[in-house]
Design a protein around this motif. Sequence first.
Motif, short mmCIF file in Angstrom:
data_model
loop_
_atom_site.label_atom_id
_atom_site.label_comp_id
_atom_site.label_asym_id
_atom_site.label_seq_id
_atom_site.Cartn_x
_atom_site.Cartn_y
_atom_site.Cartn_z
N GLU A 59 0.78 -1.23 0.00
CA GLU A 59 0.00 0.00 0.00
C GLU A 59 0.81 1.29 0.00
OE1 GLU A 59 -2.98 -0.43 -0.63
OE2 GLU A 59 -3.41 -2.45 0.07
N ARG A 60 2.05 1.26 0.47
CA ARG A 60 2.83 2.50 0.53
C ARG A 60 3.31 2.92 -0.86
NH1 ARG A 60 4.93 4.97 5.29
NH2 ARG A 60 3.64 4.26 7.04
N PRO A 61 3.45 4.23 -1.10
CA PRO A 61 3.97 4.68 -2.40
C PRO A 61 5.45 4.42 -2.54
CG PRO A 61 3.70 6.55 -0.92
CD PRO A 61 3.11 5.36 -0.21
N ASP A 62 5.92 4.41 -3.79
CA ASP A 62 7.35 4.32 -4.05
C ASP A 62 7.94 5.73 -4.03
OD1 ASP A 62 6.42 5.46 -6.39
OD2 ASP A 62 7.07 3.82 -7.69
N LYS A 65 11.07 -0.51 -0.66
CA LYS A 65 10.52 0.50 -1.56
C LYS A 65 11.63 1.29 -2.26
CE LYS A 65 6.04 0.07 -0.99
NZ LYS A 65 5.10 -0.13 -2.11
N ASN A 79 8.19 10.95 1.44
CA ASN A 79 6.99 11.30 0.69
C ASN A 79 6.08 12.08 1.63
OD1 ASN A 79 7.42 10.13 -1.90
ND2 ASN A 79 7.05 8.11 -1.03
N HIS A 82 5.22 14.02 -6.97
CA HIS A 82 4.98 12.59 -7.04
C HIS A 82 3.47 12.38 -6.86
CE1 HIS A 82 6.10 8.50 -7.22
NE2 HIS A 82 6.17 8.22 -5.92
N HIS A 105 0.32 9.07 -6.05
CA HIS A 105 0.02 7.69 -5.70
C HIS A 105 -1.42 7.42 -6.17
CE1 HIS A 105 0.08 4.43 -2.29
NE2 HIS A 105 0.45 3.93 -3.46
N ARG A 106 -1.58 6.48 -7.09
CA ARG A 106 -2.90 6.17 -7.64
C ARG A 106 -3.68 5.35 -6.62
NH1 ARG A 106 -5.86 8.78 -11.35
NH2 ARG A 106 -7.23 7.38 -12.54
N ARG A 107 -4.85 5.86 -6.21
CA ARG A 107 -5.59 5.25 -5.12
C ARG A 107 -7.09 5.27 -5.40
NH1 ARG A 107 -2.97 2.14 -1.78
NH2 ARG A 107 -2.48 1.59 -3.93
N THR A 118 -3.67 2.51 2.80
CA THR A 118 -2.36 3.15 2.92
C THR A 118 -2.21 3.83 4.27
OG1 THR A 118 -2.19 3.51 0.53
CG2 THR A 118 -0.84 4.91 1.94
N ASP A 170 -5.51 10.37 -8.23
CA ASP A 170 -4.10 10.55 -7.89
C ASP A 170 -4.01 11.31 -6.58
OD1 ASP A 170 -2.84 9.24 -10.00
OD2 ASP A 170 -2.94 11.00 -11.30
#
Length: 259
Positions: free
Chosen positions: A29-32, A62, A150, A196, A198-200, A208, A246
């Motif tokens: 679940e965490r973003p890169d 990550k 992030n 940046h 994060h598609r959610r 997340t 996003d």
Amino acid sequence: MYQVPDSDPDLAARRASSFGASAAAYADERPDYPAAAVRWALEPVAGRAPLRVLDLAAGTGKLTEVLLNDGVPAGRITAVEPDPGMREEFGRRVPGVRMLAGGAEDIPLPDAAVDAVLVGQAMHWFDHDRALPEIHRVLAPGGVLAALWNTDVDTVPWVAGLKAASRSSVSFQRKESETLPATKEFPAFERGEFPHAHRRTAESMAATIGTHSHMLVLEPDERDAVLAAIVGYLRSVPETADGEFDYPLLTLALRATRS
């Protein structure tokens, strides 16, 4: 700005050690991190070949995954992580990269072993008085230390509303910093910022946030209530009510060369 722990040392310690039991969810679940931020972090040592990189407090990998995708060979990366659950998940996600048990205050590497030390979403948990000399020790002369976070873009109104909906009884008091203090080991930190996203969905955004340390230490009833409030809020906001969206992030990177 990145958020730092408040003055409650017991709560900070509980939160810092809370991730291992949810390592798989953290990895899912965490973003890169944006590749541009990692390249900027490594810029002071980019001409060294072969480049030796330490991913310190590597979590589930990550940051290591970004290094690998950007062409750093697996054999030139060493990961160090204190939590056994996170180390186990790291091994599943990024096999072939050397993983060692250890922490920032006691790094299991010899002197001058690496050209770069990268820290993703973890530098605020370190005891800097002990960690910075230890990082200095394992860096080769002229090596670089870089920390990445992030961070939420809470100048966007609906993001600010989400942060309010996500607060729990153990959320840190708002205490933020834009840089790290200069030390004799690292006399000056440069700052970079990288957009940046994060598609959610409403549900995956709640998942997340459910991996954040303040959620992991909650009693189950309060945790369920906060997660429900997050989903309810996102379903009520036009930007996030229907399907994927996003989630805007700003990746903050701080770097300093070894004195």
